[in-house]
Scaffold this motif. Structure first.
Motif, short mmCIF file in Angstrom:
data_model
loop_
_atom_site.label_atom_id
_atom_site.label_comp_id
_atom_site.label_asym_id
_atom_site.label_seq_id
_atom_site.Cartn_x
_atom_site.Cartn_y
_atom_site.Cartn_z
N THR A 80 -36.96 -35.98 -0.39
CA THR A 80 -36.02 -35.02 0.19
C THR A 80 -34.62 -35.61 0.18
OG1 THR A 80 -35.44 -33.78 2.19
CG2 THR A 80 -36.52 -35.90 2.51
N THR A 81 -33.64 -34.76 -0.06
CA THR A 81 -32.23 -35.16 0.00
C THR A 81 -31.52 -34.49 1.17
OG1 THR A 81 -31.64 -33.36 -1.53
CG2 THR A 81 -32.12 -35.53 -2.49
N GLU A 82 -32.30 -34.08 2.15
CA GLU A 82 -31.73 -33.39 3.31
C GLU A 82 -30.76 -34.29 4.07
OE1 GLU A 82 -33.29 -31.02 7.32
OE2 GLU A 82 -34.71 -31.93 5.91
N GLY A 83 -31.08 -35.56 4.15
CA GLY A 83 -30.21 -36.48 4.87
C GLY A 83 -28.83 -36.58 4.25
N TYR A 84 -28.77 -36.67 2.91
CA TYR A 84 -27.47 -36.75 2.23
C TYR A 84 -26.69 -35.45 2.39
CZ TYR A 84 -28.94 -41.10 0.05
OH TYR A 84 -29.36 -42.40 -0.16
N GLY A 85 -27.41 -34.32 2.40
CA GLY A 85 -26.73 -33.06 2.63
C GLY A 85 -26.07 -33.00 4.00
N LEU A 86 -26.77 -33.50 5.03
CA LEU A 86 -26.19 -33.53 6.37
C LEU A 86 -25.03 -34.51 6.46
CD1 LEU A 86 -29.49 -33.47 8.47
CD2 LEU A 86 -27.79 -31.65 8.30
N ILE A 87 -25.14 -35.64 5.75
CA ILE A 87 -24.07 -36.64 5.80
C ILE A 87 -22.77 -36.08 5.22
CG2 ILE A 87 -23.31 -38.82 4.79
CD1 ILE A 87 -26.18 -39.81 5.08
#
Length: 318
Positions: A80-87
Motif C-alpha cells: 500500500t502507498t496510502e502512507g505516502y499519499g497522506l504525507i
C-alpha cells in the motif's frame, strides 16, 4: 693454467639448480583464510548497515498489521502507498520539508564560508595573536555555558522564533575548523603566496583566486559534513522555535515518532477508531523516515570521492 682447466674450475663453482621449495601449509593457507574472514566480516557489516534501511523502505509500503505480526522480513506484505499519499497531502509535512531545505542551504553556506575564512586566517603564520585565537576556539570544545546561557544569548540577540536561531548558534564547529586549518597549512605553501604578491595580488585576491580553487576537496568535505548535520538537526528548532509553521521536517518527524501526534501529522481526525488511527500513524512514521532520508542518499554518493580526498589531505603533510 690452460683454458680447459679454467672452464672446469668455473663449472665446478657454479651452484647446482634446485627445485623451488614449497611454502609450509600454514603460510599457503594464511592469505586465503584471511581473505575469507575479511570478506565475511565485510558482508556482515554491510548487511547490518543496509538491512535497517531496507526494512524501513519495505515497511513504508506494507500493511501495519503485517509489520506488527512480524511477517515483514524481505518483501512488503499487503502492499500500500496510502502512507505516502497522506504525507504529501498534509501541508504541515510539506512545509516542514521546505523549511528543512531552506535551513540546510542557508546553514551550510554560512558554516562553510565562515570555516574557510577563519581556518585560512589561522593558518597564516604572520597573523598576530594566532595562538591566542586558536586557544579561544579550542576552549569551547571543553567548556560550554549550557542550554540556559545559550537560550539567553539567542533571546537577547532577538533571534528567537527565526531562521537565525536555527542556523547561527552552531554555525562553526571547532573540529571542522581544525581540519580546514591543517589542510591550508599542509597544501598552500608560503612560496605560492609570495609569488602571488609579486604579481600584485593582495590577500583577498590570493584567497579567492588561488587558495579556494586548490581547496576543492576541502570545500566538498565541509559541504558534505554540514549538509548532513543541518538536515538532521532538530534540537535548536525545538528549543528556539515556537511557530509550528517554521518547524523543520526532522522536528515534525520527532513529533510523530515520540509524541505519536497522529492528528497533526496525518490528519486522522476523521478516523472512526483508535486502531485505525494507529494504522495511519504507522504508515506515516515509516514513510516520513524514507522521505527525510532520500535527499541525503541522492546527494552524498556524488560527493563521496571528494569527501575521502579532503579528509586525507588535511591529515597528511604533502
Amino acid at each position: 693454467m690452460t683454458r680447459t682447466t679454467v672452464a672446469r674450475t668455473s663449472t665446478a663453482t657454479l651452484p647446482t639448480s634446485r627445485a623451488p621449495r614449497r611454502a609450509p601449509l600454514r603460510s599457503r593457507m594464511a592469505d586465503p583464510l584471511f581473505t575469507v574472514m575479511a570478506t565475511g566480516l565485510l558482508v556482515a557489516a554491510i548487511i547490518a548497515i543496509l538491512y535497517p534501511l531496507y526494512f524501513i523502505l519495505i515497511a513504508s509500503v506494507s500493511e501495519p498489521s503485517q509489520i506488527l505480526n512480524g511477517n515483514v522480513w524481505l518483501w512488503p506484505k499487503g502492499f500500500t502507498t496510502e502512507g505516502y499519499g497522506l504525507i504529501f497531502s498534509d501541508p504541515a509535512i510539506v512545509r516542514g520539508f521546505a523549511n528543512s531545505v531552506l535551513y540546510t542551504l542557508v546553514g551550510t553556506t554560512i558554516s562553510v564560508v565562515s570555516i574557510l575564512c577563519a581556518a585560512y586566517a589561522l593558518s597564516r603564520k604572520d597573523l598576530f595573536g594566532r595562538t591566542f585565537f586558536m586557544l579561544l576556539f579550542i576552549i569551547t570544545m571543553f567548556i560550554d555555558g549550557g542550554l540556559i546561557a545559550r537560550y539567553l544569548v539567542v533571546r537577547d540577540l532577538g533571534m528567537l522564533d527565526s531562521i537565525w536561531a536555527v542556523v547561527l548558534p552552531g554555525a562553526i564547529g571547532v573540529w571542522n575548523l581544525i581540519i580546514a586549518r591543517a589542510f591550508f597549512e599542509n597544501n598552500v605553501p608560503e612560496e605560492l603566496r609570495d609569488a602571488a604578491q609579486l604579481d600584485g595580488a593582495n590577500d583577498f585576491r590570493f584567497f579567492l583566486q588561488v587558495v579556494l580553487p586548490l581547496s576543492k576537496p576541502l570545500i566538498f568535505l565541509m559541504i558534505m559534513i554540514h549538509l548532513v548535520g543541518n538536515w538532521n538537526a532538530f534540537f535548536d528548532a525545538l528549543i528556539f522555535l515556537d511557530d509550528e509553521n517554521k518547524y523543520p521536517l526532522q522536528l515534525v518527524l520527532r513529533n510523530v515518532l515520540i509524541q505519536s501526534d497522529v492528528s497533526s501529522a496525518g490528519g486522522s481526525g476523521a478516523m472512526d477508531s483508535y486502531a485505525a488511527a494507529q494504522r495511519i500513524g504507522e504508515l506515516i512514521k515509516y514513510g516520513m523516515i524514507v522521505v527525510s532520508t532520500v535527499p541525503l542518499l541522492i546527494v552524498l554518493p556524488f560527493m563521496q570521492k571528494h569527501f575521502t580526498k579532503g579528509a586525507l589531505l588535511g591529515a597528511v603533510k604533502s
